[in-house]
Design an enzyme around this catalytic site. Sequence first.
Site, short mmCIF file in Angstrom:
data_model
loop_
_atom_site.label_atom_id
_atom_site.label_comp_id
_atom_site.label_asym_id
_atom_site.label_seq_id
_atom_site.Cartn_x
_atom_site.Cartn_y
_atom_site.Cartn_z
N LYS A 74 -0.07 -16.06 -27.25
CA LYS A 74 -0.87 -15.29 -26.29
C LYS A 74 -0.05 -14.95 -25.03
CE LYS A 74 -4.11 -18.48 -26.05
NZ LYS A 74 -3.75 -19.53 -27.03
N ARG A 93 6.60 -28.87 -20.83
CA ARG A 93 5.16 -29.18 -20.79
C ARG A 93 4.88 -30.47 -21.54
NH1 ARG A 93 1.63 -23.88 -22.22
NH2 ARG A 93 0.22 -25.56 -22.89
N ARG A 113 -12.81 -20.24 -23.54
CA ARG A 113 -12.48 -21.24 -24.55
C ARG A 113 -13.70 -22.00 -25.02
NH1 ARG A 113 -6.75 -21.98 -23.07
NH2 ARG A 113 -5.75 -23.34 -24.59
N ARG A 173 8.73 -25.21 -28.52
CA ARG A 173 8.52 -24.80 -27.14
C ARG A 173 8.73 -25.98 -26.18
NH1 ARG A 173 2.94 -21.89 -25.47
NH2 ARG A 173 2.13 -24.00 -25.32
N ARG A 197 -5.17 -30.74 -29.29
CA ARG A 197 -5.42 -29.37 -28.81
C ARG A 197 -5.90 -28.48 -29.95
NH1 ARG A 197 0.27 -28.48 -26.43
NH2 ARG A 197 -0.31 -26.30 -26.08
P1 ADP Z 1 -2.16 -23.38 -25.07
O1 ADP Z 1 -3.16 -22.32 -25.44
O2 ADP Z 1 -0.80 -23.12 -25.62
O3 ADP Z 1 -2.64 -24.78 -25.37
P2 ADP Z 1 -2.75 -22.95 -22.24
O4 ADP Z 1 -1.72 -22.81 -21.20
O5 ADP Z 1 -3.63 -21.78 -22.50
O6 ADP Z 1 -1.94 -23.38 -23.53
O7 ADP Z 1 -3.70 -24.19 -21.92
C1 ADP Z 1 -3.18 -25.47 -21.64
C2 ADP Z 1 -4.30 -26.44 -21.30
O8 ADP Z 1 -4.98 -26.00 -20.11
C3 ADP Z 1 -5.43 -26.58 -22.32
O9 ADP Z 1 -5.10 -27.51 -23.34
C4 ADP Z 1 -6.59 -27.06 -21.45
O10 ADP Z 1 -6.48 -28.42 -21.12
C5 ADP Z 1 -6.38 -26.28 -20.16
N1 ADP Z 1 -7.13 -25.00 -20.18
C6 ADP Z 1 -6.58 -23.74 -20.20
N2 ADP Z 1 -7.55 -22.81 -20.24
C7 ADP Z 1 -8.74 -23.48 -20.26
C8 ADP Z 1 -10.10 -23.08 -20.33
N3 ADP Z 1 -10.45 -21.79 -20.39
N4 ADP Z 1 -11.05 -24.05 -20.33
C9 ADP Z 1 -10.73 -25.35 -20.26
N5 ADP Z 1 -9.47 -25.79 -20.22
C10 ADP Z 1 -8.48 -24.88 -20.21
#
Ligand code: ADP
Length: 190
Positions: free
Chosen positions: A14, A134, A89, A128, A146
């Site tokens: 994404k 991270r 999400r 990654r 996740r």
């Molecule tokens: P990825 O999709 O690769 O796991 P992101 O950077 O989108 O990485 O998200 C990393 C973390 O940030 C998620 O595992 C969650 O803990 C938190 N997070 C991101 N977006 C949301 C959301 N919309 N609602 C709740 N937690 C979120």
Amino acid sequence: MLNLVLFGPPGAGKGTQSEKLISHYGLVHISTGDVFRFNIKNETELGKLAKSYMDKGELVPDEVTINMLGAEVEKNSDAKGFIFDGFPRTSAQAAALDELLAGKGTSVSMMVALDVPEEELKTRLMKRAEVSGRADDADPAVIQNRIDVYNAQTAPVAEFYKGQGKLRLVNGVGTIDEIFGRICEAMDKG
Ligand code: ADP
């Protein structure tokens, strides 16, 4: 306005595709994960709270995330459209986004969902980890959580947009440019 929800499991690409889409369509990119990481880096209260969930691969609570997203949208009141990356999400977040955009006289134009098999996601995230620094990429147990959280809480959000006729499934396996081409095709078709 053109408002795109870019959807898919962790590691689906994404962020990578958002970077290409921003310049192609002139949209403002809001990645909730990036905003949380920015807050963690700057040691804000929001960052401390978010970190306690993110490090375990859990979702940050809806209320916190929804308020933050609203503030990010308000910061960009002159945008001609948005790419929402990592949001919504949960079903509650999807409902909140509808309400927020309705209040601005607009709506989600479409959801592009990147489809990538689970084994490929794990390989990408482990790779990654070598460059992202991270914590949530480095631990296989956190990666698995996740993916599990995605399947349980996030995947149903696609049904919400499917019901509105807005879901476009895109094959997320291939080169970055191939996938970008598929996304553009889906968006240009409307
Ligand atoms: P990825 O999709 O690769 O796991 P992101 O950077 O989108 O990485 O998200 C990393 C973390 O940030 C998620 O595992 C969650 O803990 C938190 N997070 C991101 N977006 C949301 C959301 N919309 N609602 C709740 N937690 C979120």
